[in-house]
Design a protein around this motif. Structure first.
Motif, short mmCIF file in Angstrom:
data_model
loop_
_atom_site.label_atom_id
_atom_site.label_comp_id
_atom_site.label_asym_id
_atom_site.label_seq_id
_atom_site.Cartn_x
_atom_site.Cartn_y
_atom_site.Cartn_z
N THR A 146 0.83 -1.20 0.00
CA THR A 146 0.00 0.00 0.00
C THR A 146 0.87 1.25 0.00
O THR A 146 2.08 1.20 0.21
CB THR A 146 -0.93 0.02 1.23
OG1 THR A 146 -0.11 0.04 2.40
CG2 THR A 146 -1.81 -1.22 1.23
N PRO A 149 -11.23 6.32 -3.32
CA PRO A 149 -10.38 5.56 -2.41
C PRO A 149 -10.93 5.60 -0.99
O PRO A 149 -11.84 6.37 -0.67
CB PRO A 149 -9.03 6.30 -2.51
CG PRO A 149 -9.41 7.70 -2.87
CD PRO A 149 -10.62 7.60 -3.75
N VAL A 150 -10.37 4.77 -0.14
CA VAL A 150 -10.74 4.80 1.26
C VAL A 150 -10.34 6.16 1.83
O VAL A 150 -9.23 6.64 1.60
CB VAL A 150 -10.05 3.66 2.03
CG1 VAL A 150 -10.37 3.74 3.52
CG2 VAL A 150 -10.48 2.31 1.47
N ILE A 195 -15.22 1.33 -3.63
CA ILE A 195 -13.79 1.59 -3.45
C ILE A 195 -13.07 1.22 -4.73
O ILE A 195 -12.86 0.04 -5.03
CB ILE A 195 -13.23 0.81 -2.24
CG1 ILE A 195 -14.04 1.13 -0.99
CG2 ILE A 195 -11.76 1.14 -2.04
CD1 ILE A 195 -14.05 2.59 -0.60
N GLU A 234 -6.94 -3.30 -4.47
CA GLU A 234 -7.54 -3.93 -3.31
C GLU A 234 -6.83 -3.45 -2.04
O GLU A 234 -5.60 -3.50 -1.94
CB GLU A 234 -7.42 -5.45 -3.43
CG GLU A 234 -7.96 -6.21 -2.25
CD GLU A 234 -7.68 -7.69 -2.35
OE1 GLU A 234 -8.09 -8.42 -1.44
OE2 GLU A 234 -7.02 -8.10 -3.33
N GLU A 235 -7.60 -2.96 -1.10
CA GLU A 235 -7.03 -2.44 0.13
C GLU A 235 -6.65 -3.58 1.06
O GLU A 235 -7.40 -4.53 1.25
CB GLU A 235 -8.03 -1.52 0.83
CG GLU A 235 -8.28 -0.21 0.10
CD GLU A 235 -7.05 0.69 0.07
OE1 GLU A 235 -6.09 0.39 0.81
OE2 GLU A 235 -7.05 1.67 -0.69
N SER A 256 -4.21 -2.57 3.88
CA SER A 256 -3.72 -1.92 5.08
C SER A 256 -4.81 -1.93 6.15
O SER A 256 -5.96 -1.56 5.91
CB SER A 256 -3.30 -0.48 4.77
OG SER A 256 -3.02 0.23 5.95
N LYS A 281 -6.41 1.49 6.65
CA LYS A 281 -7.41 1.85 5.67
C LYS A 281 -8.71 1.09 5.88
O LYS A 281 -9.80 1.64 5.74
CB LYS A 281 -6.87 1.58 4.26
CG LYS A 281 -5.74 2.51 3.82
CD LYS A 281 -6.26 3.91 3.59
CE LYS A 281 -5.20 4.82 2.99
NZ LYS A 281 -4.86 4.46 1.60
N SER A 283 -15.88 -3.27 -4.69
CA SER A 283 -14.42 -3.14 -4.55
C SER A 283 -13.76 -4.07 -5.55
O SER A 283 -14.43 -4.78 -6.31
CB SER A 283 -13.98 -3.47 -3.12
OG SER A 283 -14.36 -4.78 -2.77
#
Length: 602
Positions: free
Chosen positions: A170, A375-376, A400, A404-405, A407, A410, A431
């Motif tokens: 990230t 984004p987040v 989102i 792919e988030e 963190s 986040k 997402s």
């Protein structure tokens, strides 16, 4: 004799539709595009001047086919589409037409290609001036929808984590800035949601070349960007197809002025003082409103790709005391958004305003729908709604975009954003990966949604996903009264990128490159469910773009085998051979617990 009279009676009645008054016929034709409404003049002499009674002028410029376009390479030829719009407005004055204009909707393929350079502003000003002049006579107000360009809403394609199931690197872990993240997104291949590859590889530009092109290497806006004289990223437009980019280059070589150095169109200030304006939609332009905006009747406002800062947008909102529907799309200059208490919104949509940091709604007591795409949020205080508005939101959509988030920080912020809408009745989550993040510790303390009735999840579900059942089970466990569950699977990208003509595919080639598959020997062991809503409440399940991968089949078996009260099932297969679709259909029917349920397959 009587038989002959009865035979002639229908013809003697004539055309009953043509016997209607002009205002009635004009109202009927107002539901059509202006081009189709104008063709009614060819029916008979009775319809010759009916277009003067049409109260809605709606025109959409078709995108030219092929790489070459005579309108861009030959500067002497007239701009066909702009003349068509002007002629449609002038045609309403034939034979002294007095019908007031109710709506003006114009969508261009590219305003800077449709007009000669330097002349487009005067033409568009004339359209707006004509509409404002007609607004006073319209009893139900005026609607203006002006889109100067078509283009993608976002430059951040959905991107999954590596197939090794390791969490992606990230921005916070790498210590890189947002500008470096945007550069990474520009270099990734776009992923099409419609099943065909609609994206293309972005040109790679080094930081040094970016500095020479006029934009600082740190991603900040240069002075030329702030005043709107340059509004294309790094000298190319990421929203256009390769053929359109070639047309831009041909136009640049043909004329002295280059399209990407042309300042955007500036809306006339008289538009922001129209007392009869009810709906306003502007795209790819500069607003430049006066010091005091007065739009007392405006109820719907949509701003897309505008180059004005947040303070100007806030000034427009402050001058709309009856504003109920607000939509911002790709407004990169808007960093902070404040909605005063005078505007009691019922719907708020924020799409791909990636630099948006803070949103404050002073009075959200009537807010019923909220949409967010981007984004987040970077902060936990991204959205602040006073007046208890979040508890009354019935529809919430959170999309989102981008990678792919992974963190945990986040994901915690995403959970905090969703917690604001714990009382919603319909939730839409999208997402890169379906249900991404719900299997992590960040969502262990996720609040219960006691009023949720309809849940829709969108995202890709690769075959190596082994936690999707746990993720979905955790979501369903927080929705005890869920009744409708919809899963929309993002299609996989067609593996045709190595071809030199990878932008032109035939329907047969796309069908041959399908990802629909069926393996009867796959191990689809799923646990029995103790989720209350799935066993007691869920009555409808929808599977959209079902491809038959191992993870998708496992998830479908888990849902259908543990939903005894489900009485409606709809499954839309991805494109592929009929034999494979038939095998998947038989398998799904074998999982359905309620054999009397209504099942539909497409």
């Amino acid at each position: 004799m009587d038989r002959t009279r009865r035979r002639r009676q229908p013809s003697a009645a004539g055309d009953r539709l043509s016997k209607l008054e002009d205002r009635v016929l004009g109202h009927v034709l107002s539901f059509l595009q202006a081009k189709e409404a104008a063709r009614a003049a060819l029916l008979s002499s009775r319809w010759r001047d009916v277009f003067a009674a049409v109260r809605t002028v709606s025109m959409d410029e078709p995108e030219p086919e092929g790489a070459g376009d005579s309108r861009t390479t030959r500067g002497a030829e007239p701009p066909t589409f702009s003349c068509a719009v002007s002629n449609a407005l002038l045609a309403r004055n034939r034979r002294g037409g007095t019908a007031s204009l109710r709506a003006l909707r114009v969508a261009m393929d590219d305003g800077y290609r449709s007009f000669p350079f330097g002349a487009h502003a005067t033409t568009v000003d004339q359209w707006i001036s004509y509409a404002l002049h007609q607004a006073a006579a319209a009893p139900e107000g005026l609607q203006i929808d002006l889109r100067l360009r078509r283009g993608a809403l976002c430059y951040r394609p959905y991107a999954l984590a590596p197939s090794s199931r390791k969490r992606p690197r990230t921005l916070s872990d790498a210590g890189s800035s947002d500008s470096e993240g945007e550069e990474l997104y520009h270099r990734r291949r776009r992923v099409s949601i419609s099943g065909a590859s609609s994206g293309y590889d972005e040109p790679r530009r080094s930081p040094a070349s970016r500095s020479r092109s006029g934009r600082p290497s740190d991603g900040s806006l240069s002075p030329s960007d702030s005043d709107g004289s340059r509004w294309y990223f790094d000298g190319y437009d990421t929203d256009r197809s390769p053929s359109q980019l070639r047309r831009r280059k041909e136009t640049a070589r043909a004329g002295s002025a280059r399209p990407w150095e042309t300042a955007p169109y500036t809306v006339p200030s008289s538009l922001f003082s129209c007392a009869d304006l009810r709906s306003l939609a502007l795209s790819h332009c500069r607003l430049a409103p006066p010091a005091k905006v007065s739009l007392p009747s405006l109820e719907t406002l949509l701003l897309s790709h505008v180059t004005d800062p947040g303070r100007r947008v806030a000034g427009i909102i402050a001058g709309c005391p009856r504003l109920a529907d607000l939509t911002l799309e790709a407004c990169e200059e808007v960093v902070r958004l404040y909605v005063p208490s005078a505007a009691r919104l019922r719907r708020l949509a924020l799409r791909c305003c990636h630099r948006l940091h803070t949103v404050v709604v002073d009075d959200a007591s009537e807010l019923a729908a909220f949409e967010y795409r981007g984004p987040v949020p970077d902060t936990s205080s991204f959205l602040t709604m006073h007046g208890g508005g979040s508890k009354k939101v019935a529809y919430c959509r959170v999309d989102i975009c981008g990678e792919e988030e992974a963190s945990s920080e986040k994901l915690v912020r995403l959970r905090q954003l969703l917690r604001l809408f714990s009382n919603t009745r319909r939730l839409h989550l999208e997402s890169a990966r379906l249900g991404s993040g719900f299997d992590t510790d960040a969502f262990r303390s996720f609040s219960t949604m006691p009023r949720l009735r309809h849940l829709e999840l969108r995202g890709r579900l690769p075959d190596d996903d082994a936690v999707v059942v746990d993720s979905l089970g955790r979501i369903l466990g927080h929705a005890p009264k869920l009744e409708v569950l919809t899963l929309v699977f993002h299609p996989e990208e067609h593996d045709l990128g190595a071809r030199p003509d990878r932008y032109n595919f035939t329907e047969e080639e796309l069908l041959d490159a399908h990802h629909l598959r069926y393996n009867p020997h796959s191990d689809l062991a799923v646990p029995s469910s103790t989720i209350r809503c799935l066993r007691k409440r869920v009555r409808e399940i929808n599977l959209v773009h079902y491809q038959g991968g191992r993870a998708q089949r496992t998830l479908a078996k888990f849902l259908l085998c543990n939903a005894p009260v489900m009485d409606n099932l709809c499954c839309v297969f991805a494109e592929g051979p009929l034999w494979t679709q038939t095998q998947l259909k038989r398998e799904i029917l074998g999982w359905v617990r309620n054999k009397s349920a209504n099942t539909q397959f497409f």
